[in-house]
Structure formats: C-alpha cells, structure tokens
Design a protein around this motif. Structure first.
Motif, mmCIF file in Angstrom:
data_model
loop_
_atom_site.group_PDB
_atom_site.id
_atom_site.type_symbol
_atom_site.label_atom_id
_atom_site.label_comp_id
_atom_site.label_asym_id
_atom_site.label_seq_id
_atom_site.Cartn_x
_atom_site.Cartn_y
_atom_site.Cartn_z
ATOM 1 N N VAL A 40 17.864 -1.575 -7.056
ATOM 2 C CA VAL A 40 16.989 -0.748 -7.983
ATOM 3 C C VAL A 40 15.388 -1.495 -7.161
ATOM 4 N N PRO A 41 14.653 -0.529 -6.673
ATOM 5 C CA PRO A 41 13.393 -1.138 -6.099
ATOM 6 C C PRO A 41 12.475 -1.438 -7.316
ATOM 7 N N THR A 42 11.593 -2.418 -7.010
ATOM 8 C CA THR A 42 10.361 -2.559 -7.762
ATOM 9 C C THR A 42 9.475 -1.277 -7.555
ATOM 10 N N LEU A 43 8.370 -1.255 -8.473
ATOM 11 C CA LEU A 43 7.529 -0.028 -8.472
ATOM 12 C C LEU A 43 6.893 0.050 -7.179
ATOM 13 N N GLU A 44 6.595 -1.193 -6.815
ATOM 14 C CA GLU A 44 5.847 -1.452 -5.503
ATOM 15 C C GLU A 44 6.820 -0.964 -4.194
ATOM 16 N N GLU A 45 7.935 -1.290 -4.396
ATOM 17 C CA GLU A 45 8.756 -1.000 -3.078
ATOM 18 C C GLU A 45 9.060 0.549 -3.130
ATOM 19 N N TYR A 46 9.338 0.994 -4.282
ATOM 20 C CA TYR A 46 9.372 2.561 -4.369
ATOM 21 C C TYR A 46 8.192 3.344 -3.749
ATOM 22 N N TYR A 47 6.934 2.832 -4.267
ATOM 23 C CA TYR A 47 5.650 3.445 -3.825
ATOM 24 C C TYR A 47 5.493 3.316 -2.255
ATOM 25 N N THR A 48 6.013 2.091 -1.615
ATOM 26 C CA THR A 48 5.914 1.851 -0.207
ATOM 27 C C THR A 48 6.711 2.814 0.512
ATOM 28 N N ARG A 49 8.065 3.160 -0.036
ATOM 29 C CA ARG A 49 8.827 3.881 0.715
ATOM 30 C C ARG A 49 8.618 5.512 0.410
#
Ligand code: FPP
Ligand code: MG
Length: 320
Positions: free
Chosen positions: A155-164
C-alpha cells in the motif's frame, strides 16, 4: 468527444488515422495483431498535442501529423508492455497480444511500435528539443512502471501514489501539451503553463482510471474489472478505504494474499463502496481539473482555450 470539432476545422484528422495505421503495414503478422488494438484508442495524447499546437492562431499543424501519430504509438507500445507486466487479458475491448501470442512476442511487438514512433520522429526533423522531450517522456514512463512493479501488493503512501501516477500518466499528457507549445513557437511561460495544464489533466485522468478499474463497465472501458488489484497495483480508492473503513482489516487481508480472486475483488468493491472513497477520489480528480483549467495561459487562441477546457470536462466525466 465534442472538442474534436474545433480541431477538425484546422486539421484533417483522417490523416492522423492513416499515419497511425501505416505504421503497422510493413509486416502482415504485425498488421494483423496490431490493427484491432491500434484502432481502439481514444487518441487523447495526439489530439492534445495537435490542439495545443493550434494555441498560436498563426500556426497550422500541417507537418505535425507524424509527431502526433508517434505519441499515439509510444502510448500503444507502453500499453502492450504494461499488459505483459499485468498479465492482462483484455485491452481496448480486444484480447491482449500477450494473451494471444505470449509474452515474448508481445515484448517484441511493443518494441516494434516504439521503434516505429521514433522512425516517424527522425524522418520528419522536428529538432533536438522535441527529441530530448520525447526521450525524457519514455524514461519517466519506464521509471513509473518500475516503481509500480517494485511495490506490487504494497500500500503506497499518498505521496508515493502521486509520484507513480505523475511518472506513468501525468507526465505523458503534460509532454503532449508541451510539444504542442514548442512546435507552435509559443512564449516559454505559455509552454510551461500548457505543460502544467497537461500535468493536472493527467493526474485527474489516472485517478478516474483507477476508479473505473473498480466501478467501470467492462464493455465501455474495454478491460476487466479489478485488474489493478488482481495484479497488485494498489490505487487511490483502496488507499482511502484502508484509511477510513471499519472493515480495513478485511481489505488488508485481501491484499496480503497476493492471489486475488473475483470474489475478493467483489468484496473489495463492497468495502470501498461503504466508505467515502469514491467521492474522495472524484473530489481529488475534480480539484486537478479545476487546477488544469486555471493553468491555461490567458493569451492563447480563445477557441483553443475553450477546447482545452472541454477536454478537461471530458476527462472528469469519462466512463471509458
Ligand atoms: C497503463 O496504466 C500503462 C502506462 C500508463 C505506462 C506503461 C509503461 C511502460 C510499460 C514502460 C514504457 C514502455 C515503452 C515501450 C514506452 P495503468 O496500468 O494504470 O492502466 P490500465 O488499467 O489501462 O492498464
Ligand atoms: Mg495496467
């Protein structure tokens, strides 16, 4: 897509279709397996590029069809490779190349489309800036996909999700707008504003895509429901549901299995639906659409400004 009509007054879009179709005619096998896939796209990327190149009303994109086609071919190549990585069975309403012919052939077909795109660019002499922008685009696409594949079932953090989603989708739409501005010789700040518009549009596009993966209709999206979750890609609806659902534990258990059945997908959808996750995702997408409209440079052609706003409205309301 009613925004197409404004573009059609400036450019014959059949030429774009012909150019994309021509890219696969050299070999009978390639033509046979690529034509249905190539025929099914929304053409968002080339249309965005062509629309932005009309932002300078003194410029007519007559020699830009091959570059527009190249953008669609890079996108299609990336989907062919993406379907291998996801082990996907259906794309754009037809059986995927990996499902029909195996991963080895699919890798090569993706490479072929990718090479054809760069052949179109090389043969039409768009200059070194265009080549540099395209190279950065492909690098970022790969990076986004590598990040995603290294964190399957995590489960990514919100920040990781947005980077992706920035690397794998938003940067592409941003690039299409940037290239339009470069080709039309707009002012630097206008080019940056158009690129920002494309970036926000792309973020909204991917968030809606991630919602459609759970709540879309297969016959409209052209791909199976729950494909992201089954292949281990954890997206915003799940991230939010895990944060607020009283049944977050059940959702965590599904993800931890790493072998996710259709019944698991149905349960995940039920858990997501009980929360505010759908509304939350839509609000995030709507905020990016509003930001995209705000990014539009004031000085560009008024019809094109309106068209780009219509594109933004299409992205938020799309169901396919
Ligand atoms: C679809 O997104 C896939 C992408 C946006 C990018 C895939 C990129 C690569 C495989 C690397 C680049 C390769 C080349 C040849 C340029 P998604 O998986 O979120 O959407 P989906 O549900 O439609 O599969
Ligand atoms: Mg995918």
């Amino acid at each position: 897509m009613n925004f197409i009509s404004a573009l059609e007054t400036k450019i014959n879009l059949q030429e774009l279709e012909n150019c994309i179709g021509q890219a696969v005619v050299e070999d009978k096998f390639i033509q046979e397996i690529c034509t249905p896939l190539i025929g099914g796209g929304k053409r968002l990327r080339p249309l965005l590029f062509l629309t932005c190149s009309c932002a300078n009303k003194n410029f007519s994109p007559t020699k830009e069809i091959p570059l527009a086609a190249a953008l669609e071919l890079i996108h299609t190549a990336s989907l062919v490779h993406d379907d291998i990585l996801d082990n996907a069975k259906k794309r754009r309403g037809v059986e995927t190349i990996n499902s029909m012919h195996g991963s080895q052939i699919a890798v090569l077909v993706g490479d072929y489309l990718f090479a054809k795109a760069f052949q179109l660019v090389a043969e039409n002499d768009y200059g070194s800036e265009v080549s540099a922008v395209l190279s950065k685009l492909v690098k970022n696409l790969c990076l986004g996909e590598i990040i995603q594949d290294r964190s399957f079932f995590v489960v990514p953090t919100l920040e990781e999700y947005y980077t992706r989603i920035n690397l794998k989708t938003a940067f592409f739409l941003s690039t299409c707008c940037r290239l339009g501005g470069i080709i039309a010789k707009l002012e630097r700040t206008e080019i940056e504003n158009l690129a920002d518009y494309g970036g926000n549009l792309g973020l909204a596009f991917q968030i809606i895509d991630d919602l459609l993966d759970f709540f879309g209709e297969e016959k409209l999206t052209g791909k199976a429901v729950g494909g992201d979750l089954k292949s281990g890609v954890i997206t915003l609806p799940i991230i939010r549901a895990l944060e607020v659902s009283p049944r977050a534990d059940a959702l965590t258990k599904i993800i931890a299995q790493e072998k996710i059945s259709c019944a698991d997908v149905a349960l995940a959808i039920e858990i997501i639906r009980e929360t505010d996750a759908v509304e939350y995702c839509r609000t995030c997408a709507e905020n990016h659409i509003a930001a995209a409209k705000n990014n539009l440079p004031a000085a560009i052609d008024a019809t094109i400004n309106l068209t780009l706003k219509q594109v933004a409205d299409f992205v938020i309301s799309r169901n396919r």
